[in-house]
Design an enzyme around this catalytic site. Structure first.
Site: not given
Ligand code: ADP
Ligand code: MG
Length: 382
Positions: A34, A124-126, A128, A161, A173, A222
């Site tokens: 959405t 994992a879709g959370l 990071s 991003e 996010d 996507y």
């Molecule tokens: P999501 O956001 O769902 O976890 P993404 O593919 O959007 O998946 O983002 C993941 C990317 O963010 C990783 O491949 C890395 O480049 C970066 N990232 C996230 N956390 C870390 C970390 N602790 N150290 C280094 N890179 C990180």
């Molecule tokens: Mg992400």
């Protein structure tokens, strides 16, 4: 995690960090695709995330390390702010934040030593990625004395991003990582965007089942859904799908292909489900909230077609389990994770039954994460 991180920073760089900042991962609670259609979305910050430790350097050199990556990456003082490729490409997240500072006219730190740590599963879709962006932004701003509003913090993360890393994500996010609050959900009206929080009834728990599956074409899919939504909006005569109603879509169905009718119906129905979820939350009616979550998944499954057999299997198994209010895929879909909203009575044994059935069917177990809501991005004292 934070004092241990200070110690590891000390060991790596030979001095103490000047600042620590953290930002949480997030769950997409309801509101599937959405956000970029101008609709509302509800998310929850979780009690896991990324922490960044930072100290200034006088020589303009920027050194990046992560506990989740093997080597230190150095960006020399004279190097332009441009994306890097190869094994150190994760530094594009903090570098993208610096580029966003420049785009927003904010002072950015010249040189520094940087160390990130995380207890979030990556990819994992959370989210990071949003967590590392927001924790980095808060730490950088502290170093240069910039006071970011929460709105600006969120927009900077998204800018990094979208424009530096090159992922066309919506505001969900970063918005949830920035505005999260323990025992609350974050509500985002993506048109503003306008952020708010809504209380989560006591005694509910989140269980995430990560399938570790990821459709090989997920980025393209996507983008394809994004394009289909824009095409559907155009055919409906609206600027974005949030301006259309279910009856509008039904009345003009003949202007749309069957596929675009499905995409449009998913989005306009999902917007109504988000609003109904807000009303049910305010009324403390958790069983209605659960039913809406599951209905959201069914719509992703049949209309938006961004679910997978693995995600559907988990949702089916979860909603058939006792103490589960509802379950749905969380995030963009095409693989990834399912979240279940449960009562306190759902436990490890209940989760293991679902995981065992999944393993029998697909030959490998899902990862299980039992999580609570957490607070949004913040500075920590070193
Ligand atoms: P999501 O956001 O769902 O976890 P993404 O593919 O959007 O998946 O983002 C993941 C990317 O963010 C990783 O491949 C890395 O480049 C970066 N990232 C996230 N956390 C870390 C970390 N602790 N150290 C280094 N890179 C990180
Ligand atoms: Mg992400």
């Amino acid at each position: 995690m934070k004092s241990a991180l200070s110690e590891r920073f000390q060991r790596l760089y030979g001095r103490a960090p000047a600042v620590l900042a953290q930002a949480p991962g997030r769950i997409e609670f309801i509101g599937n695709h959405t956000d970029y259609n101008g609709g509302p979305v509800l998310g929850a910050a979780i009690d896991r995330g990324v922490t960044v430790a930072l100290a200034p350097r006088d020589d303009g050199r920027r050194r990046f390390a992560s506990e989740q990556r093997p080597e230190v990456a150095t960006v020399e003082a004279e190097a332009p702010l441009a994306p890097v490729t190869g094994s150190a490409s994760w530094v594009n997240y903090p570098l993208g934040v610096l580029a966003a500072f420049a785009a927003y006219g904010l002072r950015l730190p010249a040189g520094f030593d940087y160390l990130a740590d995380s207890d979030l599963p990556v990819g994992a879709g959370l989210s990071s990625s949003a967590a590392i962006e927001l924790a980095s932004a808060l730490a950088f701003a502290h170093l240069t004395g910039e006071r970011l509003t929460r709105d600006t913090l969120v927009l900077i993360g998204r800018h990094a991003e979208n424009h530096f890393v090159g992922v066309p994500c919506g505001i969900l996010d970063q918005g949830v990582s920035g505005f999260g609050r323990k025992d609350h959900l974050v509500f985002i009206d993506c048109r503003g965007p306008v952020f708010g929080t809504v209380t989560l009834p006591a005694g509910v728990h989140f269980w995430i089942f990560n399938t570790h599956t990821r459709h090989a074409l997920v980025d393209g899919l996507y983008a394809e859904r994004h394009r289909e939504c824009m095409d559907a909006a155009r055919a409906l005569g609206v600027a974005q799908l949030a301006e259309a109603s279910p009856s509008h879509v039904a009345d003009r169905a003949s202007h749309l292909s069957i596929k675009l009718q499905r995409r449009a119906r998913h989005v306009v129905d999902e917007i109504i489900r988000v609003e109904a979820t807000l009303a049910a939350l305010r009324a403390g009616d958790i069983s209605t909230v659960g039913a809406l979550l599951t209905a959201s998944h069914r719509s992703s499954q049949s209309l938006f077609e961004n679910s997978t057999v693995e995600l559907d299997f988990l949702v089916d198994a979860l909603v058939a389990s006792p103490h589960v209010h509802g379950a749905r895929l969380t995030g963009g879909g095409f693989g990834g994770a399912v979240m279940a909203l449960t009562s306190e009575a759902f436990d490890d044994a209940g989760a293991a039954r679902v995981a065992d059935a999944y393993t029998q069917r697909f030959g490998r177990p899902p990862d299980i994460l039992h999580t609570q809501t957490g607070d949004g991005a913040s500075l920590l004292s070193p």
